[in-house]
Design an enzyme around this catalytic site. Sequence first.
Site, PDB file in Angstrom:
ATOM      1  N   LEU A  81      -1.560  -9.922  -3.529  1.00  0.00           N
ATOM      2  CA  LEU A  81      -2.887 -10.309  -3.019  1.00  0.00           C
ATOM      3  C   LEU A  81      -3.715  -9.106  -2.603  1.00  0.00           C
ATOM      4  CD1 LEU A  81      -2.018 -13.590  -1.065  1.00  0.00           C
ATOM      5  CD2 LEU A  81      -3.153 -13.358  -3.273  1.00  0.00           C
ATOM      6  N   GLU A  82      -3.075  -7.949  -2.449  1.00  0.00           N
ATOM      7  CA  GLU A  82      -3.803  -6.698  -2.190  1.00  0.00           C
ATOM      8  C   GLU A  82      -2.950  -5.536  -2.657  1.00  0.00           C
ATOM      9  OE1 GLU A  82      -5.208  -5.879   1.799  1.00  0.00           O
ATOM     10  OE2 GLU A  82      -5.781  -7.970   2.075  1.00  0.00           O
ATOM     11  N   ASN A  83      -3.621  -4.576  -3.277  1.00  0.00           N
ATOM     12  CA  ASN A  83      -2.998  -3.286  -3.584  1.00  0.00           C
ATOM     13  C   ASN A  83      -4.176  -2.370  -3.905  1.00  0.00           C
ATOM     14  OD1 ASN A  83      -1.577  -1.753  -6.447  1.00  0.00           O
ATOM     15  ND2 ASN A  83      -0.846  -1.393  -4.391  1.00  0.00           N
ATOM     16  N   TYR A 129       0.790  -1.237   0.000  1.00  0.00           N
ATOM     17  CA  TYR A 129       0.000   0.000   0.000  1.00  0.00           C
ATOM     18  C   TYR A 129       0.817   1.279   0.000  1.00  0.00           C
ATOM     19  CZ  TYR A 129      -4.214  -2.698   0.822  1.00  0.00           C
ATOM     20  OH  TYR A 129      -5.260  -3.573   0.662  1.00  0.00           O
TER      21      TYR A 129
END
Length: 427
Positions: free
Chosen positions: A331-333, A276
């Site tokens: 897996l997340e951004n 992030y």
Amino acid sequence: MDQINEEIISFPHGFLWGTATAAHQVEGDNIHSDWWSWERSARRAQALKQEGKNAEDFISGHACDHYHRFEEDFDLVKRGGQNAHRLSLEWSRVEPEEGVWDEKEIEHYREVLEMLKQRGIKTFVTLWHFTNPQWLSARGGWLKGSTVNYFVRYCEKMARTLGDLVDVWVTLNEPGAYVHLSYHWGWWPPQKRSRAQMCLVLMYLACAHRRAWKTLKSVTRGTPVGIAQNVISYAAYRKHHLWDHLLVWMMDVSTNHLFYWLSGMKRHDYLGFNYYFRVRLKRRRGSIFAEQDSVKDQGREVSAMGWELYPHGIFDSLMDFADIKKPVYILENGIATDDDTQRQKFIIEHLREVYHAIKGGVDVRGYFHWSLLDNFEWHEGWRPKFGLVAVDRETFKRTPKESFYLFKKIAEENSITNDEVQSSNAK
Ligand code: IFM
């Protein structure tokens, strides 16, 4: 994997494009979880009152009602050109009392996963995404070694009942972030402030992953098992200050690498990264500890969370693990913002960096945007908007944003055109 085309930013053949969610943030009415009771606790109400905040804005409630609307949401996933989806199972739903399995809830998750399969979408399933059953918290939660046994038993049950519908297992989401937020800074339940407890919990989580990996592998043999690790890009505030650089090294090791050392790299079939922001560190005056530079006051671009936007950080983080020859999934951004133009720019800029990391030799196989929907952002409540799709808080109506269509185009074409790069530069 195919060769990368140098002319346009094009991703390897078979690349996975998806969005990620977590049960407590989207499903609604997770009445048996520790978050559910904490959100309603007198301590929480008192703190929000003191800050002059409206308690209603910090209660998950029906969330996005994804529990009832998953079919509609998966139609959106399909319409959005995505070929993979990451979701989490809510432990407190399937085991609301110690050792008592709710078969109806397990059946619910079978329907959820079947729905994705019917649409040809690969399933990435997280087993633990911050929430615990209330009965587990009452027994001391992750401060107790017995929790590891309970977790492994739960994983085995899920593998036996749902394993045939799972393409990739994610045992734990961001163990490092959890121990800081719940046991060091005391912002999340159970609101402890102790470095010693933070370390103990991290050890138990590492042990839980190690044992869950073994169990999942023995039940669902070919299915890859890993974690979603929160990776942070660190920079020294002062270029020639040795201590600042030492702090950067220490923070990098303790947050980005330590969990892999504790759990053993052999127990990770792939590397799953959530990226992030960047943090700039300097030595606190009169102390050996680090102080975080306040980026907001220095005109740098930040998200609604106050996080410094630094696309190149995803490249640095990926390259940092390039020597470990394992498949990698982002897996997340994502970004919390009310300005969807800023989100589109964010997507393009971060994907460019992912592309460069692939060119640099990192075997990145997929990218999951956080998140499909505007959802419940933990102690920050409903204010931050992370979704490609807006959700009306009253009617639950879903409205795709422009970024949804941008992501769809990228996913369908498996590439980013020069026009898209140019227009993101102009934004
Ligand atoms: O919403 C969270 C998610 O649950 C874990 N990773 C970071 C996201 C944004 O804060």
